[in-house]
Design an enzyme around this catalytic site. Structure first.
Site, mmCIF file in Angstrom:
data_model
loop_
_atom_site.group_PDB
_atom_site.id
_atom_site.type_symbol
_atom_site.label_atom_id
_atom_site.label_comp_id
_atom_site.label_asym_id
_atom_site.label_seq_id
_atom_site.Cartn_x
_atom_site.Cartn_y
_atom_site.Cartn_z
ATOM 1 N N SER A 193 -12.564 -8.729 -6.125
ATOM 2 C CA SER A 193 -11.760 -8.082 -7.156
ATOM 3 C C SER A 193 -12.210 -8.506 -8.535
ATOM 4 O O SER A 193 -12.688 -9.640 -8.727
ATOM 5 C CB SER A 193 -10.300 -8.505 -6.950
ATOM 6 O OG SER A 193 -9.528 -8.156 -8.068
ATOM 7 N N TYR B 101 -3.433 -15.346 -5.454
ATOM 8 C CA TYR B 101 -4.166 -14.190 -4.940
ATOM 9 C C TYR B 101 -5.614 -14.226 -5.452
ATOM 10 O O TYR B 101 -6.578 -14.141 -4.683
ATOM 11 C CB TYR B 101 -3.487 -12.875 -5.354
ATOM 12 C CG TYR B 101 -4.387 -11.673 -5.110
ATOM 13 C CD1 TYR B 101 -4.698 -11.264 -3.820
ATOM 14 C CD2 TYR B 101 -4.962 -10.975 -6.184
ATOM 15 C CE1 TYR B 101 -5.555 -10.192 -3.592
ATOM 16 C CE2 TYR B 101 -5.816 -9.901 -5.968
ATOM 17 C CZ TYR B 101 -6.110 -9.520 -4.668
ATOM 18 O OH TYR B 101 -6.971 -8.472 -4.446
ATOM 19 N N LYS C 247 -9.425 -14.878 -3.521
ATOM 20 C CA LYS C 247 -10.645 -14.045 -3.593
ATOM 21 C C LYS C 247 -11.832 -14.891 -4.047
ATOM 22 O O LYS C 247 -12.940 -14.795 -3.519
ATOM 23 C CB LYS C 247 -10.437 -12.879 -4.567
ATOM 24 C CG LYS C 247 -9.456 -11.837 -4.061
ATOM 25 C CD LYS C 247 -10.042 -11.062 -2.896
ATOM 26 C CE LYS C 247 -9.024 -10.211 -2.197
ATOM 27 N NZ LYS C 247 -9.468 -9.671 -0.920
HETATM 28 P P1 NAD Z 1 -3.770 -2.685 1.657
HETATM 29 O O1 NAD Z 1 -2.681 -3.704 1.745
HETATM 30 O O2 NAD Z 1 -3.397 -1.257 1.606
HETATM 31 O O3 NAD Z 1 -4.795 -2.893 2.872
HETATM 32 C C1 NAD Z 1 -5.051 -4.161 3.440
HETATM 33 C C2 NAD Z 1 -4.936 -4.004 4.943
HETATM 34 O O4 NAD Z 1 -5.195 -5.272 5.558
HETATM 35 C C3 NAD Z 1 -3.526 -3.574 5.401
HETATM 36 O O5 NAD Z 1 -3.648 -2.462 6.256
HETATM 37 C C4 NAD Z 1 -2.973 -4.793 6.120
HETATM 38 O O6 NAD Z 1 -2.111 -4.423 7.165
HETATM 39 C C5 NAD Z 1 -4.249 -5.470 6.603
HETATM 40 N N1 NAD Z 1 -4.135 -6.925 6.804
HETATM 41 C C6 NAD Z 1 -3.633 -7.842 5.942
HETATM 42 N N2 NAD Z 1 -3.719 -9.064 6.484
HETATM 43 C C7 NAD Z 1 -4.305 -8.916 7.699
HETATM 44 C C8 NAD Z 1 -4.641 -9.820 8.740
HETATM 45 N N3 NAD Z 1 -4.377 -11.134 8.644
HETATM 46 N N4 NAD Z 1 -5.231 -9.338 9.856
HETATM 47 C C9 NAD Z 1 -5.485 -7.993 9.983
HETATM 48 N N5 NAD Z 1 -5.163 -7.099 9.035
HETATM 49 C C10 NAD Z 1 -4.573 -7.556 7.905
HETATM 50 O O7 NAD Z 1 -4.679 -3.085 0.414
HETATM 51 P P2 NAD Z 1 -5.859 -2.283 -0.279
HETATM 52 O O8 NAD Z 1 -5.390 -1.876 -1.622
HETATM 53 O O9 NAD Z 1 -6.410 -1.279 0.646
HETATM 54 O O10 NAD Z 1 -6.894 -3.464 -0.485
HETATM 55 C C11 NAD Z 1 -7.933 -3.738 0.453
HETATM 56 C C12 NAD Z 1 -8.637 -5.005 0.021
HETATM 57 O O11 NAD Z 1 -9.151 -4.829 -1.302
HETATM 58 C C13 NAD Z 1 -7.745 -6.240 -0.019
HETATM 59 O O12 NAD Z 1 -8.496 -7.345 0.434
HETATM 60 C C14 NAD Z 1 -7.430 -6.381 -1.489
HETATM 61 O O13 NAD Z 1 -7.165 -7.713 -1.857
HETATM 62 C C15 NAD Z 1 -8.719 -5.890 -2.138
HETATM 63 N N6 NAD Z 1 -8.528 -5.355 -3.500
HETATM 64 C C16 NAD Z 1 -7.575 -4.392 -3.716
HETATM 65 C C17 NAD Z 1 -7.375 -3.927 -5.006
HETATM 66 C C18 NAD Z 1 -6.305 -2.895 -5.286
HETATM 67 O O14 NAD Z 1 -5.897 -2.778 -6.441
HETATM 68 N N7 NAD Z 1 -5.848 -2.125 -4.321
HETATM 69 C C19 NAD Z 1 -8.157 -4.410 -6.059
HETATM 70 C C20 NAD Z 1 -9.139 -5.376 -5.785
HETATM 71 C C21 NAD Z 1 -9.315 -5.851 -4.493
#
Ligand code: NAD
Ligand code: UDP
Length: 350
Positions: free
Chosen positions: A126, A150, A154
């Protein structure tokens, strides 16, 4: 070369969109998700959109036995690792949960990958790892620092991946640093579905537009920016999904021509390179949808930075990828998803 990919967290917001892009690019995908922040309904809809049933395994990345079973029964080329918890405020309240899920979970995944000799990984990092940036646009060599659990989780994973790459040069590790993902699939069938009141700007705006929330609070109008509100690099989730396909293709090509040295640990920004202010986003949303968004200015949110936008040139140079979709399309597609699904996937577990 093998083309089967394990997608951890593939039922989530970015993962579900990426599954479609991977399928269209000819990859064979297996989704592994514990559904802690997603639903089977998302998987069902992705299956409908691609016209075939997605292989889905409900499991936790901290469960080494279950992961072992998955790796022993599939011959993967590599892993795209989305699984993680992502709420900054929740991470402040529950740091152990975040370190356990995001850091320990990733270590378990890496251990199982090593055991099965699968060493190609694309990790969801991120822009938060840049903290309060010293210079703009932010390039990948900018200093990293974080102020909440958080972000620290990362950053910790990035350090772990770097150390792993040094310890053993057969690992090929890409960390994609996302800026601000927004938007939804043009079908309006899948999109972002926050569990509670959204923390992020775009879902908050769209829930005001659909009548679920009364008014937007804009956190600060005294930043040194064009209109005093914060500036971010919003990127359409469809572009982001394509960025993952480009990263995987790059990995494959480098391995084929035996230039692994160029990968090892490779951080790459996925952003548009353009900054948009909070007010500009609100105004564009209203222009595109015809929906007025009532708002009030409130104090700055603790931990927020004034401006954050990417230098996107490394992704273009190495991956041949650049974001194509505009702020207008981001607003249109968000609204299409929100207005067709006012309660998101509505049933979290069926
Ligand atoms: P999201 O919460 O929609 O998707 C994450 C998925 O991971 C979910 O389906 C959740 O059920 C699953 N999950 C969480 N912990 C788990 C575990 N221990 N075992 C198996 N599954 C697990 O989030 P997103 O927005 O799709 O983000 C995806 C990734 O990108 C994340 O790692 C997040 O930190 C990173 N990210 C997101 C953003 C954003 O703004 N959306 C920005 C930067 C980075
Ligand atoms: N923001 C806002 N009101 C909200 C949510 C966010 O004014 O209800 C602002 C926030 O201060 C920041 C920008 O919108 O300037 C993007 O915030 P978001 O939480 O979406 O992403 P961040 O960049 O903080 O991860």
């Amino acid at each position: 070369m093998k083309n089967k990919i394990l997608v951890t967290g593939g039922a989530g917001y970015i993962g579900s969109h990426t599954c479609i892009a991977l399928h269209e690019a000819g990859y064979d995908i297996v989704v592994y998700d514990n559904l802690s922040n997603s639903s089977r309904e998302a998987i069902r809809r992705v299956s409908n959109l691609i016209g075939e049933s997605i292989k889905f395994i409900e499991g936790d990345i901290r469960d080494d036995e279950m992961l072992g079973q998955v790796f022993s029964s599939n011959d993967f080329f590599g892993v795209i690792h989305f699984a993680g918890l992502k709420s900054v405020s929740e991470s402040v309240a529950e740091p152990l949960l975040y370190y356990d899920n995001n850091v320990s979970g990733t270590i378990t995944l890496l251990e199982v990958m090593a055991e099965y000799g699968i060493k190609n990984l694309v990790f969801s990092s991120s822009a938060t790892v840049y903290g309060d940036p010293e210079t703009l646009p932010i390039d990948e060599s900018s200093p990293r620092s974080c102020t909440n659990p958080y972000g620290q989780s990362k950053l910790a994973v990035e350090y772990i991946l770097e150390d792993l790459a040094v310890s053993d040069n057969s690992w090929n590790l890409i960390a994609l640093r996302y800026f601000n993902p927004v938007g939804a699939h043009s079908s309006g069938q899948i999109g972002e579905d926050p569990n509670d009141i959204p923390n992020n700007l775009m879902p908050y705006i769209s829930q005001v537009a659909v009548g679920k929330l009364e008014k937007l609070s804009i956190f600060g109008n005294d930043y040194r920016t064009i209109d005093g509100t914060g500036i971010r690099d919003f990127i359409h989730v469809i572009d982001l999904a394509q960025g993952h396909v480009a990263a995987l293709n790059y990995l494959k090509n480098q391995i084929i021509i035996n230039k692994r040295d160029s990968i090892r640990f490779l951080p790459i920004n996925l952003g548009t390179g353009n900054g948009t202010s909070v007010l500009e986003l609100v105004n564009t949303f209203t222009e595109v949808t015809g929906k007025a968004i009532p708002y009030q200015f409130t104090d700055r949110r603790k931990g927020d930075v004034a401006s954050c936008y990417a230098s996107a040139s490394k992704a273009k140079f190495l991956l041949g990828w650049e974001a194509k979709l505009s702020i207008t399309e981001m607003c249109q597609d968000t609204w299409n998803w929100q207005s067709n699904n006012p309660n998101g996937y509505s049933v979290k577990d069926i």
